[in-house]
Design an enzyme around this catalytic site. Structure first.
Site, PDB file in Angstrom:
ATOM      1  CG  PHE A   1      -1.853   1.226   1.198  1.00 15.28           C
ATOM      2  CD1 PHE A   1      -3.076   1.159   0.546  1.00 15.28           C
ATOM      3  CD2 PHE A   1      -1.477   2.432   1.781  1.00 15.28           C
ATOM      4  CE1 PHE A   1      -3.921   2.266   0.488  1.00 15.28           C
ATOM      5  CE2 PHE A   1      -2.323   3.543   1.729  1.00 15.28           C
ATOM      6  CZ  PHE A   1      -3.541   3.458   1.087  1.00 15.28           C
TER       7      PHE A   1
ATOM      8  CG  ASP B   1       5.553   3.737   1.716  1.00 15.87           C
ATOM      9  OD1 ASP B   1       5.584   4.409   2.761  1.00 15.87           O
ATOM     10  OD2 ASP B   1       4.526   3.611   1.017  1.00 15.87           O
TER      11      ASP B   1
ATOM     12  CE  LYS C   1      -0.698   6.278   7.513  1.00 18.09           C
ATOM     13  NZ  LYS C   1      -0.446   5.260   6.502  1.00 18.09           N
TER      14      LYS C   1
END
Ligand SMILES: *Cc1c(COP(=O)(O)O)cnc(C)c1O
Length: 395
Positions: free
Chosen positions: A131, A216, A245
């Site tokens: 993702f 990532d 985040k």
């Protein structure tokens, strides 16, 4: 009109929502508008590593809001310069340059553009179950069909190989591959830690074949897995590192760190109005100070190991596997996760799904062992009872 009805009236429809309105938080605790308390193992989906209502972050935001909020990168700025130095100091060696943006998908999007520009190639190899976000470039690297299919055709040149399958990666990386993009622990794809030989093998293949390795760490960064960055467990040295985040203590912010295999980028080929704004930079500096001063990565390593061991003691035929790294923990069930997430919520514990069958726990890293013990007890209880499913489809 009550809050739930009011928001329902105008919401986009994109989200399957839980029927509570969260209005306040402190550390790993949240309260709804009726005053009910919850233990938060959603952790802002990974954005709340520093805990809710963190006073250091709140004060830095308030002070910077009075000094200066907007300052595009056409100017230099004190907080931005300090943050860049700070991030480079914390990151794996060799990542000396920083592009600042506002979210995870933007960081991934930028990393692709940088890889295309640096290599003059267009191929990207990503992993199944990966993702990476939902804008068109990042979505092209994301695996899940329900996110992709409504928007096809996506960007061309992307292909997917099974995660942790080095032979498949070896077959996929060719002389037109600009980059390989990988998570160190797959998050949305089910909390799946990478095998060291796969991740280090990817790095070696990229170097041999003139491709770049994009890691990532949007979800795994900032202490989550028990190290500042999950790369550091493996001695992995990416060419580009995507962050977001918890980068700015919960404020929206993303970043790409990169090194000499990318080099200084050509002027004007990319940019962002809000990227590197002093407000987010000040919040991030305070967040980095707090993470280090409170040893939150070490705390995540210790508590995460304890939590995993405790969950592995649970005897339930419903559990297929318990896995994770640090405070990124998944319980794969033999059934759908949704009813058990609902049951946990009724016990005052908020957790996330990861795919259809995995319960995922991403508590703020300031969580205590007593709080995690309560979460584990709740898991034990809900897995001991047949699940009741209410109306929400995917939760
Ligand atoms: C959440 C996430 C993203 C996307 O971040 P957004 O800020 O939601 O765009 C990208 N990659 C990973 C690994 C993520 O967990």
């Amino acid at each position: 009109m009550n809050l739930l009805d009011l928001e329902s009236l105008h919401t986009s429809g994109l989200y399957t929502k839980r029927p509570i309105a969260i209005v306040r938080g402190e550390g790993a605790r949240l309260w709804d508008s009726d005053g009910n308390e919850y233990l938060d193992c959603v952790g802002g989906q990974g954005a709340a590593n520093l805990g809710h209502g963190n006073p250091a972050v709140a004060e830095a935001i308030a002070a910077q809001a009075r000094a200066l909020i907007s300052c595009p990168e056409m100017f230099y700025n004190d907080k931005r310069a300090q943050l860049m130095e700070r991030l480079v100091g914390l990151a794996p060696a060799g990542l000396t340059r920083v592009y600042l943006c506002n979210s995870g998908t933007e960081a991934v999007e930028a990393a692709f553009k940088f890889a295309w520009a640096a290599t003059r190639r267009r191929g990207i190899v990503a992993a199944m179950r990966g993702f990476h976000g939902r804008t068109m470039g990042a979505l092209s690297a994301t695996w899940e069909k329900k996110y992709r299919e409504p928007f096809e055709p996506l960007v061309s040149g992307f292909r997917h190989i099974p995660y942790n399958d080095l032979a498949a990666l070896e077959a996929a990386v060719g002389d037109q591959t600009a980059a390989v993009i990988l998570e160190v622990v797959q998050g949305e794809g089910g909390v799946r830690p990478g095998a060291p030989e796969f991740l280090l093998g990817a790095q070696r293949l990229c170097r041999e074949r003139g491709a770049l390795l994009i890691v990532d760490e949007v979800q795994t960064g900032f202490g989550r897995t028990g190290a500042m960055f999950a790369c550091q467990h493996y001695g992995l040295q990416p060419d580009l590192l995507c962050l977001a985040k918890s980068l700015a203590g919960g404020l929206p912010m993303g970043a790409v760190l990169f090194g000499e295999r990318v080099g200084l980028l050509p002027a004007q080929i990319h940019g962002s109005t809000f990227g590197g704004n002093p407000l987010a930079c000040a919040a991030s500096l305070a967040a980095m100070d707090y993470l280090e001063a409170h040893h939150l990565a070490d705390h995540a390593a210790e508590l995460g190991a304890w939590f995993l061991a405790r969950l592995r003691q649970i005897q339930s035929p419903l559990i297929r596997e318990v896995r994770g790294l640090g405070l990124m923990v998944g319980i794969e069930l033999r059934q759908k996760a949704t009813p058990y997430l609902q049951a946990l919520m009724r016990q005052g514990v908020l957790a996330l799904p990861a795919g259809l069958t995995v319960l995922r726990f991403l508590p703020p890293l300031v969580v205590t062992q007593a709080q995690l013990a309560r979460a584990a007890d709740a898991v034990e209880q809900v897995l001991a009872q047949p699940a009741r499913e209410t109306a929400m489809a995917d939760f």
